[in-house]
Scaffold this active site. Structure first.
Site, PDB file in Angstrom:
ATOM      1  N   ASP A 263      -1.180 -15.045  10.143  1.00 15.95           N
ATOM      2  CA  ASP A 263      -0.959 -15.430   8.753  1.00 15.95           C
ATOM      3  C   ASP A 263      -1.918 -14.670   7.856  1.00 15.95           C
ATOM      4  O   ASP A 263      -3.132 -14.887   7.904  1.00 15.95           O
ATOM      5  CB  ASP A 263      -1.198 -16.940   8.631  1.00 15.95           C
ATOM      6  N   GLY A 316       2.814 -11.763  -2.985  1.00 15.14           N
ATOM      7  CA  GLY A 316       2.704 -12.160  -4.391  1.00 15.14           C
ATOM      8  C   GLY A 316       3.895 -12.877  -4.974  1.00 15.14           C
ATOM      9  O   GLY A 316       3.869 -13.258  -6.148  1.00 15.14           O
ATOM     10  N   CYS A 321       1.413 -18.492  -5.795  1.00 13.00           N
ATOM     11  CA  CYS A 321       0.604 -17.302  -5.496  1.00 13.00           C
ATOM     12  C   CYS A 321       0.245 -16.516  -6.768  1.00 13.00           C
ATOM     13  O   CYS A 321       1.114 -16.267  -7.608  1.00 13.00           O
ATOM     14  CB  CYS A 321       1.411 -16.416  -4.548  1.00 13.00           C
ATOM     15  N   GLY A 383       7.836 -22.421   1.215  1.00 11.84           N
ATOM     16  CA  GLY A 383       6.791 -23.415   1.043  1.00 11.84           C
ATOM     17  C   GLY A 383       7.222 -24.469   0.044  1.00 11.84           C
ATOM     18  O   GLY A 383       7.387 -25.640   0.368  1.00 11.84           O
ATOM     19  N   ARG A 384       7.434 -24.040  -1.199  1.00  7.58           N
ATOM     20  CA  ARG A 384       7.799 -24.970  -2.267  1.00  7.58           C
ATOM     21  C   ARG A 384       9.001 -25.821  -1.901  1.00  7.58           C
ATOM     22  O   ARG A 384       9.017 -27.035  -2.120  1.00  7.58           O
ATOM     23  CB  ARG A 384       8.107 -24.171  -3.552  1.00  7.58           C
ATOM     24  N   ARG A 420      -7.014 -15.889   5.664  1.00  5.05           N
ATOM     25  CA  ARG A 420      -5.731 -15.344   5.223  1.00  5.05           C
ATOM     26  C   ARG A 420      -5.934 -14.190   4.234  1.00  5.05           C
ATOM     27  O   ARG A 420      -5.086 -13.328   4.077  1.00  5.05           O
ATOM     28  CB  ARG A 420      -4.909 -16.463   4.568  1.00  5.05           C
TER      29      ARG A 420
HETATM   30  P1  RVP Z   1       7.110 -20.356  -1.949  1.00  3.82           P
HETATM   31  O1  RVP Z   1       8.183 -20.699  -0.957  1.00  3.82           O
HETATM   32  O2  RVP Z   1       7.612 -19.529  -3.080  1.00  3.82           O
HETATM   33  O3  RVP Z   1       6.352 -21.561  -2.394  1.00  3.82           O
HETATM   34  O4  RVP Z   1       6.088 -19.394  -1.184  1.00  3.82           O
HETATM   35  C1  RVP Z   1       5.447 -19.752   0.003  1.00  3.82           C
HETATM   36  C2  RVP Z   1       4.656 -18.564   0.511  1.00  3.82           C
HETATM   37  O5  RVP Z   1       3.628 -18.226  -0.413  1.00  3.82           O
HETATM   38  C3  RVP Z   1       3.933 -18.800   1.813  1.00  3.82           C
HETATM   39  O6  RVP Z   1       4.737 -18.718   2.950  1.00  3.82           O
HETATM   40  C4  RVP Z   1       2.871 -17.697   1.766  1.00  3.82           C
HETATM   41  O7  RVP Z   1       3.361 -16.455   2.197  1.00  3.82           O
HETATM   42  C5  RVP Z   1       2.560 -17.598   0.304  1.00  3.82           C
HETATM   43  N1  RVP Z   1       1.314 -18.264  -0.056  1.00  3.82           N
HETATM   44  C6  RVP Z   1       0.730 -19.353   0.502  1.00  3.82           C
HETATM   45  N2  RVP Z   1      -0.406 -19.603  -0.175  1.00  3.82           N
HETATM   46  C7  RVP Z   1      -0.484 -18.673  -1.116  1.00  3.82           C
HETATM   47  C8  RVP Z   1      -1.546 -18.501  -2.087  1.00  3.82           C
HETATM   48  O8  RVP Z   1      -2.418 -19.348  -2.235  1.00  3.82           O
HETATM   49  N3  RVP Z   1      -1.521 -17.406  -2.807  1.00  3.82           N
HETATM   50  N4  RVP Z   1       0.583 -17.861  -1.053  1.00  3.82           N
END
Ligand code: RVP
Length: 500
Positions: A263, A316, A321, A383-384, A420
Site C-alpha cells: 500500500d 491523487g 486525497c 474507499g468512500r 504509505r
Molecule cells: P475514494 O474511493 O475516492 O474514497 O478513494 C480511496 C483511495 O484513496 C484509497 O484506496 C487510496 O488509494 C487513496 N487514499 C487513501 N488515503 C488517502 C489519503 O489520505 N490521501 N488516499
C-alpha cells in the site's frame, strides 16, 4: 528537456459510453461480473483468484476491518484489511475473517447447568438471543450439557432461582450435528427434526457452533460469496508496507490472508521491488501480492517485472486525497487507467501473461465504475463508497439533519500512515498531510446499495451489447463530453418536485 505528455489528463466524469447492439445474449440476467485478480496465462490456466464482482474495499482504517471483509466477501468482492495498525492486530482481523463460517455461529450466549433462570433472562436480554447453549463451564466451547429456549420455562410460574439443569433440554434429548458437516447437511437435519437451531459438537462433545434455520436462507441469498476453493473460508486480502514486511508478511500468511497488497500512494519505487523480491525468495509464487500505485506504463512495467501479481492505478484521485495539491503529482484517473490498460495489453501480447489492473480512487457515481471497467480496469478499489455503510468501522453521527459516517484518509494526521507516504531514508514520520478527515452520508447496510449499483453496471453493459467484463473492455465505445453536455446529462430546465 522534461517530457510533456501530449494528452490532457481526464477523469471519469468527462466520458460517456455509447450503446452497442443489445441482443438476447446480453440481457442483464446473463451478464457476468467475474474478473481475475492475480496474474495468469489465459492460454493455459485460470487466475488463482477470480472476484465474483469487480470490487475491492480500500486499504484504510476507516474502511476495511474484518466486519467489512466478511460482508464484502459474502457479496462476491474482497477487502484488504488496513495495514496501518500493529502486525498482531491486522493478523487477528484476517484470522477472524478466515474463521467465519457462513451459517455456523459461535455461541455467544451460554450458561452452565448450575446457573439460574435469572441468569438466563439476563443473558437473553443482553444478547437478544432466545437460544442459549448450556455447557459444563458456561463457556462457548465447553462440553454441551443442553440448550435453553423460551419454550423451556414459564415466567409466570417459575422461580427465578430455578437451576438451569432442572429446566434445560438435556443433551440426551437434543439432536446435534458433528463438526465438519456442511451447511446444507445441517439444514437437512434442521428440517427433518423440525428444529430452530442445531448445535454442532466435536468428538469430545464440546460445543462448536449453532446452525440456525434462518441463517441457511440468508446463505442462499449470497450465491456470489467469494470462498477459497481449498478450505471454503471467505477470502480476504491485507495491506503491507515496504518497511516491516519481513515481520508483517509471515504473520499475515500464517493468519490465512489469501492475497497481499503493498500500500503506497506512489508505488514506482525500488522499495516495492525489494519487498516483492523478498516475498518471492521466501514464498516463491505461493503468496499473491499486488503493488502500486502507478499512473503510467513505465510504472506498470517496473512493478510487473518486479513480480507483482496485480497493479493498482491512481494517484491523487481519492475523495479524501490532497496529494495533487500538496506534491503536484498525479494524473486524471481515466487517463491513468487507459494508459496502464494499454501497457497491460502490450505486456500480454509480448509474454502471454495477463496482469490485472485495479483502478483505485475517484469513483463518485455508479456509472463511473462501468466507465473505469470499460477503460480497461479489471477491478476497482473504493474507499468512500464502502465507508458509508453500516459495515465500515467508523462512527455513525448526526450532523444537523444528516446522518453521516466518519471517513479519513491514510495520509491524514488522524491515520498517520507514514509508511504509505514513505520516501525512504531514516524518517519515520509524515512531514505534511496528504489526506483529510471527513464525513460521508450514511447509506445503511451494504447489500441494498450494492445490489442497486451492480444492477446499474449490468444495465449499462447490456446497453453496450456486452455480456462480460472482457467483452466490455474490448468492445466499449467511449466519448469525451463537453462541460455543457455534462449539464445536459442531469435533469435540467425543470423544477424538480423533490427539491421544492
Ligand atoms: P475514494 O474511493 O475516492 O474514497 O478513494 C480511496 C483511495 O484513496 C484509497 O484506496 C487510496 O488509494 C487513496 N487514499 C487513501 N488515503 C488517502 C489519503 O489520505 N490521501 N488516499
Amino acid at each position: 528537456m522534461a517530457i510533456i505528455f501530449p494528452d490532457t489528463s481526464h477523469t471519469f466524469g468527462e466520458y460517456l459510453l455509447i450503446p452497442g447492439l443489445t441482443t438476447p445474449e446480453c440481457t442483464v440476467d446473463k451478464i457476468s461480473l467475474r474478473t481475475p485478480l492475480a496474474k495468469y496465462s489465459p492460454a493455459k490456466e485460470e487466475s488463482r483468484i477470480n472476484l465474483n464482482i469487480p470490487f475491492v474495499s480500500a486499504i484504510m482504517q476507516s474502511v476495511s476491518n474484518d466486519t467489512m471483509a466478511i460482508a464484502l466477501a459474502r457479496n462476491g468482492g474482497l477487502s484488504f484489511i488496513f495495514g496501518s495498525q500493529p502486525i498482531e492486530e491486522e493478523a487477528e482481523m484476517v484470522a477472524r475473517v478466515k474463521k467465519f463460517k457462513a451459517g455456523f455461529v459461535r455461541s455467544d450466549a451460554n450458561v452452565s447447568p448450575k446457573d439460574t433462570l435469572a441468569d438466563v433472562l439476563a443473558i437473553t436480554q443482553r444478547m437478544g438471543h432466545s437460544t442459549i447453549g448450556v455447557t459444563d463451564d458456561g463457556t462457548p466451547d465447553g462440553v454441551l450439557c443442553g440448550i435453553v429456549t423460551s419454550r423451556d420455562y414459564r415466567l409466570s410460574t417459575d422461580s427465578l432461582d430455578r437451576k438451569v439443569a432442572d429446566f434445560m433440554t438435556p443433551f440426551e434429548r437434543l439432536t446435534t450435528g458433528c463438526k465438519g458437516i456442511s451447511l446444507s447437511e445441517a439444514n437437512d437435519i434442521i428440517w427433518a427434526h423440525k428444529l430452530n437451531a442445531l448445535p454442532i459438537i466435536d468428538e469430545e462433545q464440546r460445543l462448536c457452533y449453532f446452525v440456525f434455520r434462518k441463517d441457511y436462507d440468508s446463505h442462499k441469498e449470497n450465491p456470489l460469496e467469494l470462498q477459497n476453493p481449498h478450505n471454503k473460508t471467505l477470502m480476504v486480502g491485507a495491506g503491507i508496507n515496504t518497511r516491516d514486511y519481513k515481520e508483517r508478511v509471515p504473520a499475515l500468511v500464517e493468519a490465512g490472508a489469501d492475497v497481499l497488497c503493498i500500500d503506497s500512494s506512489d508505488g514506482f519505487s525500488v522499495w516495492q521491488q525489494e519487498t516483492i523480491a523478498w516475498i518471492r525468495e521466501q514464498y516463491g509464487d505461493s503468496v499473491i501480492v499486488g503493488a502500486g500505485n502507478v499512473v503510467d506504463r513505465e510504472g506498470f512495467r517496473y512493478l510487473v517485472e518486479a513480480g507483482a501479481d496485480f497493479v493498482k492505478v491512481g494517484i491523487g484521485g481519492g475523495s479524501i486525497c490532497i496529494t495533487r495539491e500538496q506534491k503536484g503529482i498525479g494524473r486524471g484517473q481515466a487517463t491513468a487507467v487507459i494508459d496502464v490498460a494499454k501497457a497491460r495489453d502490450d505486456y500480454y501480447h509480448e509474454t502471454g501473461i495477463y496482469v490485472p489492473i485495479c483502478s483505485d480512487g475517484g469513483i463518485v457515481h455508479d456509472y463511473h465504475m462501468t466507465l473505469a471497467l470499460a477503460m480497461g480496469a479489471d477491478f476497482l478499489m473504493m474507499g468512500r463508497y464502502f465507508a458509508r455503510f453500516d459495515e465500515s468501522p467508523t462512527e455513525k453521527l448526526r450532523i444537523g439533519n444528516n446522518i453521516v459516517k466518519e471517513y479519513w484518509g491514510e495520509g491524514s494526521n488522524r491515520a498517520h500512515n507514514w509508511q504509505r507516504y514513505d520516501g525512504g531514508g531514516t524518517s519515520t514520520t509524515m512531514k505534511f498531510e496528504e489526506g483529510v478527515d471527513s464525513y460521508v452520508p450514511y447509506a445503511g447496510p451494504m447489500k441494498d446499495t450494492l445490489d442497486q449499483t451492480l444492477s446499474k453496471i449490468k444495465a449499462t453493459m447490456s446497453s453496450c451489447g456486452t455480456v462480460d467484463l472482457k467483452s466490455l473492455r474490448k468492445n466499449a465505445k467511449l466519448t469525451l463530453v463537453s462541460s455543457t453536455s455534462i449539464i445536459e446529462g442531469g435533469a435540467h430546465d425543470v423544477i424538480r418536485k423533490d427539491r421544492t
